[in-house]
Write a protein that holds these residues in place. Structure first.
Motif, PDB file in Angstrom:
ATOM      1  N   SER A  62      41.371 -46.746   6.984  1.00 44.33           N
ATOM      2  CA  SER A  62      41.375 -45.376   6.480  1.00 44.33           C
ATOM      3  C   SER A  62      41.827 -45.341   5.021  1.00 44.33           C
ATOM      4  N   TRP A  63      42.942 -46.034   4.702  1.00 42.29           N
ATOM      5  CA  TRP A  63      43.436 -46.025   3.327  1.00 42.29           C
ATOM      6  C   TRP A  63      42.526 -46.786   2.376  1.00 42.29           C
ATOM      7  N   ASP A  64      41.899 -47.850   2.850  1.00 44.83           N
ATOM      8  CA  ASP A  64      40.942 -48.563   2.009  1.00 44.83           C
ATOM      9  C   ASP A  64      39.791 -47.644   1.610  1.00 44.83           C
ATOM     10  N   LYS A 122      39.126 -45.777  -2.461  1.00 42.17           N
ATOM     11  CA  LYS A 122      37.966 -46.170  -3.268  1.00 42.17           C
ATOM     12  C   LYS A 122      37.626 -45.129  -4.325  1.00 42.17           C
ATOM     13  N   SER A 123      37.993 -43.889  -4.079  1.00 43.71           N
ATOM     14  CA  SER A 123      37.669 -42.816  -5.015  1.00 43.71           C
ATOM     15  C   SER A 123      38.887 -42.487  -5.860  1.00 43.71           C
ATOM     16  N   ASN A 124      38.678 -42.278  -7.138  1.00 44.21           N
ATOM     17  CA  ASN A 124      39.780 -41.887  -8.019  1.00 44.21           C
ATOM     18  C   ASN A 124      39.873 -40.378  -8.189  1.00 44.21           C
ATOM     19  N   THR A 125      38.775 -39.685  -7.982  1.00 48.07           N
ATOM     20  CA  THR A 125      38.766 -38.266  -8.301  1.00 48.07           C
ATOM     21  C   THR A 125      39.147 -37.366  -7.131  1.00 48.07           C
ATOM     22  N   TYR A 126      38.725 -37.690  -5.943  1.00 50.08           N
ATOM     23  CA  TYR A 126      38.969 -36.798  -4.814  1.00 50.08           C
ATOM     24  C   TYR A 126      39.808 -37.468  -3.727  1.00 50.08           C
ATOM     25  N   VAL A 127      40.756 -38.275  -4.155  1.00 56.11           N
ATOM     26  CA  VAL A 127      41.552 -39.053  -3.221  1.00 56.11           C
ATOM     27  C   VAL A 127      42.275 -38.173  -2.222  1.00 56.11           C
ATOM     28  N   LEU A 128      42.958 -37.171  -2.707  1.00 53.38           N
ATOM     29  CA  LEU A 128      43.734 -36.325  -1.810  1.00 53.38           C
ATOM     30  C   LEU A 128      42.833 -35.523  -0.881  1.00 53.38           C
ATOM     31  N   ILE A 180      43.005 -35.745   3.136  1.00 52.40           N
ATOM     32  CA  ILE A 180      43.140 -34.557   3.987  1.00 52.40           C
ATOM     33  C   ILE A 180      41.990 -34.482   4.981  1.00 52.40           C
ATOM     34  N   ALA A 181      40.779 -34.740   4.507  1.00 47.60           N
ATOM     35  CA  ALA A 181      39.616 -34.716   5.415  1.00 47.60           C
ATOM     36  C   ALA A 181      39.763 -35.770   6.508  1.00 47.60           C
ATOM     37  N   SER A 182      40.261 -36.942   6.146  1.00 45.70           N
ATOM     38  CA  SER A 182      40.467 -38.006   7.125  1.00 45.70           C
ATOM     39  C   SER A 182      41.512 -37.594   8.154  1.00 45.70           C
ATOM     40  N   ALA A 183      42.620 -37.034   7.691  1.00 40.64           N
ATOM     41  CA  ALA A 183      43.679 -36.587   8.604  1.00 40.64           C
ATOM     42  C   ALA A 183      43.175 -35.464   9.501  1.00 40.64           C
ATOM     43  N   PHE A 195      42.364 -39.824  19.759  1.00 41.93           N
ATOM     44  CA  PHE A 195      42.594 -41.199  20.208  1.00 41.93           C
ATOM     45  C   PHE A 195      43.693 -41.853  19.380  1.00 41.93           C
ATOM     46  N   PHE A 196      43.592 -41.745  18.057  1.00 43.14           N
ATOM     47  CA  PHE A 196      44.538 -42.414  17.179  1.00 43.14           C
ATOM     48  C   PHE A 196      45.956 -41.894  17.374  1.00 43.14           C
TER      49      PHE A 196
END
Length: 195
Positions: A66-68, A72-78, A82-85, A94-95
């Motif tokens: 997930s963190w990898d 990868k993106s510098n502009t929309y990291v946060l 948030i989308a991943s969370a 499951f996680f």
């Protein structure tokens, strides 16, 4: 013990994820993973001495991937974080079920507790580092970037816990408002940096 042929530790983690999704935590055994992978139970034991060690490896693998992906993106990291969370925030996550199960089990197993602590510290650090990419300075004077990483991680885990316990938890609404908080903090950070 000789190294078994044909399957790597990483492949076994993938098979274990499949087995866990299919069987759930109640019926998850090293034997079931071996059957899913089409290998002997000895092959599983070669890489993972206990079921808990394998489960912990699954948690660690999910976090690292997930963190990898996010980093990868510098502009929309946060926004990606948030989308991943948010994607994992549900009644049947499951996680988070696995993470909470491992956390509860770690109270009687110091080794697992320490390993989970390392995973959480790595997440906190990744959040802090990624916040530095979008915030030129802390939005609140006296609050370190390290503290922001810890607090955001705690908020995400807390939201996930509530979603696990409440079928009608308003994920969309809460995450939309969470993004508004981050946007307001970003504006404060830019203002702080300009002064």
């Amino acid at each position: 013990m000789a190294k078994p042929n044909g399957v790597s530790k990483q492949e076994l983690i993938q098979y274990a994820k499949e087995c866990l999704v299919e069987k759930g935590t109640e019926k998850f055994t090293l034997r079931a993973v071996a059957d899913t992978a089409g290998v002997t139970q000895g092959t599983i034991y070669y890489h993972f001495r206990t079921k808990e060690q394998l489960l912990l490896s699954i948690v660690e693998d999910i976090c690292e991937k997930s963190w990898d992906e996010i980093s990868k993106s510098n502009t929309y990291v946060l926004k990606q974080a948030i989308a991943s969370a948010k994607s994992r925030c549900s009644y049947n996550s499951f996680f988070h079920q696995l993470f909470i199960l491992m956390t509860a089990g770690s109270f009687k197993n110091e080794k697992i507790r320490n390993q989970l602590s390392e995973i959480m510290q790595a997440e906190n650090q990744a959040l802090s580092e990624n916040l530095l990419k979008i915030w030129p300075a802390s939005p609140v004077h006296g609050v370190s970037m390290e503290a922001w990483g810890i607090m955001f991680n705690a908020m995400v885990d807390g939201l996930a816990m509530q979603a696990l316990l409440q079928k009608d938890f308003p994920v969309e609404k809460v995450y939309q408002e969470f993004e508004q908080i981050i946007e307001a903090l970003t504006n404060l950070s830019e203002k702080e940096a300009a002064e």
